[in-house]
Scaffold this motif. Structure first.
Motif, PDB file in Angstrom:
ATOM      1  N   ALA A  16       0.848  -1.197   0.000  1.00  0.00           N
ATOM      2  CA  ALA A  16       0.000   0.000   0.000  1.00  0.00           C
ATOM      3  C   ALA A  16       0.882   1.245   0.000  1.00  0.00           C
ATOM      4  O   ALA A  16       1.871   1.319   0.714  1.00  0.00           O
ATOM      5  N   GLY A  17       0.533   2.210  -0.850  1.00  0.00           N
ATOM      6  CA  GLY A  17       1.304   3.440  -0.961  1.00  0.00           C
ATOM      7  C   GLY A  17       2.425   3.384  -1.981  1.00  0.00           C
ATOM      8  O   GLY A  17       3.101   4.376  -2.213  1.00  0.00           O
ATOM      9  N   TYR A  18       2.626   2.232  -2.605  1.00  0.00           N
ATOM     10  CA  TYR A  18       3.704   2.033  -3.569  1.00  0.00           C
ATOM     11  C   TYR A  18       3.332   2.659  -4.914  1.00  0.00           C
ATOM     12  O   TYR A  18       2.210   2.515  -5.378  1.00  0.00           O
ATOM     13  N   LYS A  19       4.277   3.372  -5.549  1.00  0.00           N
ATOM     14  CA  LYS A  19       4.058   3.959  -6.870  1.00  0.00           C
ATOM     15  C   LYS A  19       4.872   3.178  -7.891  1.00  0.00           C
ATOM     16  O   LYS A  19       6.031   2.848  -7.635  1.00  0.00           O
ATOM     17  N   LEU A  20       4.267   2.894  -9.044  1.00  0.00           N
ATOM     18  CA  LEU A  20       5.000   2.191 -10.084  1.00  0.00           C
ATOM     19  C   LEU A  20       4.469   2.561 -11.458  1.00  0.00           C
ATOM     20  O   LEU A  20       3.343   3.042 -11.599  1.00  0.00           O
ATOM     21  N   LYS A  21       5.311   2.337 -12.457  1.00  0.00           N
ATOM     22  CA  LYS A  21       4.955   2.604 -13.846  1.00  0.00           C
ATOM     23  C   LYS A  21       4.694   1.262 -14.522  1.00  0.00           C
ATOM     24  O   LYS A  21       5.568   0.399 -14.557  1.00  0.00           O
ATOM     25  N   VAL A  22       3.471   1.109 -15.040  1.00  0.00           N
ATOM     26  CA  VAL A  22       3.076  -0.133 -15.696  1.00  0.00           C
ATOM     27  C   VAL A  22       2.756   0.166 -17.159  1.00  0.00           C
ATOM     28  O   VAL A  22       2.714   1.319 -17.567  1.00  0.00           O
ATOM     29  N   GLU A  23       2.523  -0.888 -17.936  1.00  0.00           N
ATOM     30  CA  GLU A  23       2.125  -0.703 -19.319  1.00  0.00           C
ATOM     31  C   GLU A  23       0.841   0.116 -19.365  1.00  0.00           C
ATOM     32  O   GLU A  23       0.044   0.092 -18.436  1.00  0.00           O
ATOM     33  N   GLN A  24       0.632   0.811 -20.457  1.00  0.00           N
ATOM     34  CA  GLN A  24      -0.461   1.767 -20.550  1.00  0.00           C
ATOM     35  C   GLN A  24      -1.824   1.127 -20.274  1.00  0.00           C
ATOM     36  O   GLN A  24      -2.167   0.090 -20.832  1.00  0.00           O
ATOM     37  N   ILE A  25      -2.590   1.780 -19.387  1.00  0.00           N
ATOM     38  CA  ILE A  25      -3.937   1.356 -19.024  1.00  0.00           C
ATOM     39  C   ILE A  25      -4.899   2.449 -19.483  1.00  0.00           C
ATOM     40  O   ILE A  25      -4.683   3.617 -19.165  1.00  0.00           O
ATOM     41  N   PRO A  26      -5.944   2.109 -20.229  1.00  0.00           N
ATOM     42  CA  PRO A  26      -6.879   3.147 -20.696  1.00  0.00           C
ATOM     43  C   PRO A  26      -7.804   3.617 -19.575  1.00  0.00           C
ATOM     44  O   PRO A  26      -8.925   3.129 -19.427  1.00  0.00           O
ATOM     45  N   ALA A  27      -7.308   4.550 -18.752  1.00  0.00           N
ATOM     46  CA  ALA A  27      -8.102   5.122 -17.656  1.00  0.00           C
ATOM     47  C   ALA A  27      -7.719   6.587 -17.514  1.00  0.00           C
ATOM     48  O   ALA A  27      -6.606   6.981 -17.866  1.00  0.00           O
ATOM     49  N   ASP A  28      -8.654   7.381 -17.007  1.00  0.00           N
ATOM     50  CA  ASP A  28      -8.406   8.806 -16.831  1.00  0.00           C
ATOM     51  C   ASP A  28      -7.508   9.054 -15.618  1.00  0.00           C
ATOM     52  O   ASP A  28      -7.507   8.276 -14.655  1.00  0.00           O
TER      53      ASP A  28
END
Length: 103
Positions: A16-28
């Motif tokens: 919880a609280g972790y930030k990460l960059k993932v493959e593109q997700i179609p969300a606003d």
């Protein structure tokens, strides 16, 4: 509590609280998404391993931003054949923050 999630063909260990960059997700940007492919959930000594996913486990995350990674340069060459090819690629990503993990 931590979880191993699967998104975009890759696996990530998150808390919880972790930030990460993932493959593109179609969300606003600012919207809340639900990741339901949870491969493992653990807390202390207790670990639940899915076959292949843990049933009933959900990870909720918030979309922070969309962007593009740094350029990867591709260079191909055949020696003595007068062949050189330059190419570049920038992969799109979505940055998310893990809010809650529930098993």
């Amino acid at each position: 509590m931590y979880a191993v999630i699967k998104t975009g063909g890759k696996q990530y260990r998150v808390t919880a609280g972790y930030k990460l960059k993932v493959e593109q997700i179609p969300a606003d940007v600012g919207s809340e998404i639900t990741l339901d492919q949870i491969l493992m959930v653990g807390e202390g000594e207790s670990v639940q391993i899915g076959t292949p996913v843990v049933s009933g486990a959900v990870v909720k995350a918030t979309v922070l931003s969309h962007g593009r990674h740094d350029k990867v340069k591709i260079f191909k060459m055949r020696r003595r054949k007068h062949y050189m090819k330059h190419q570049g690629h920038r992969q799109n990503y979505t940055e998310i923050r893990i809010d809650t993990i529930s098993a």
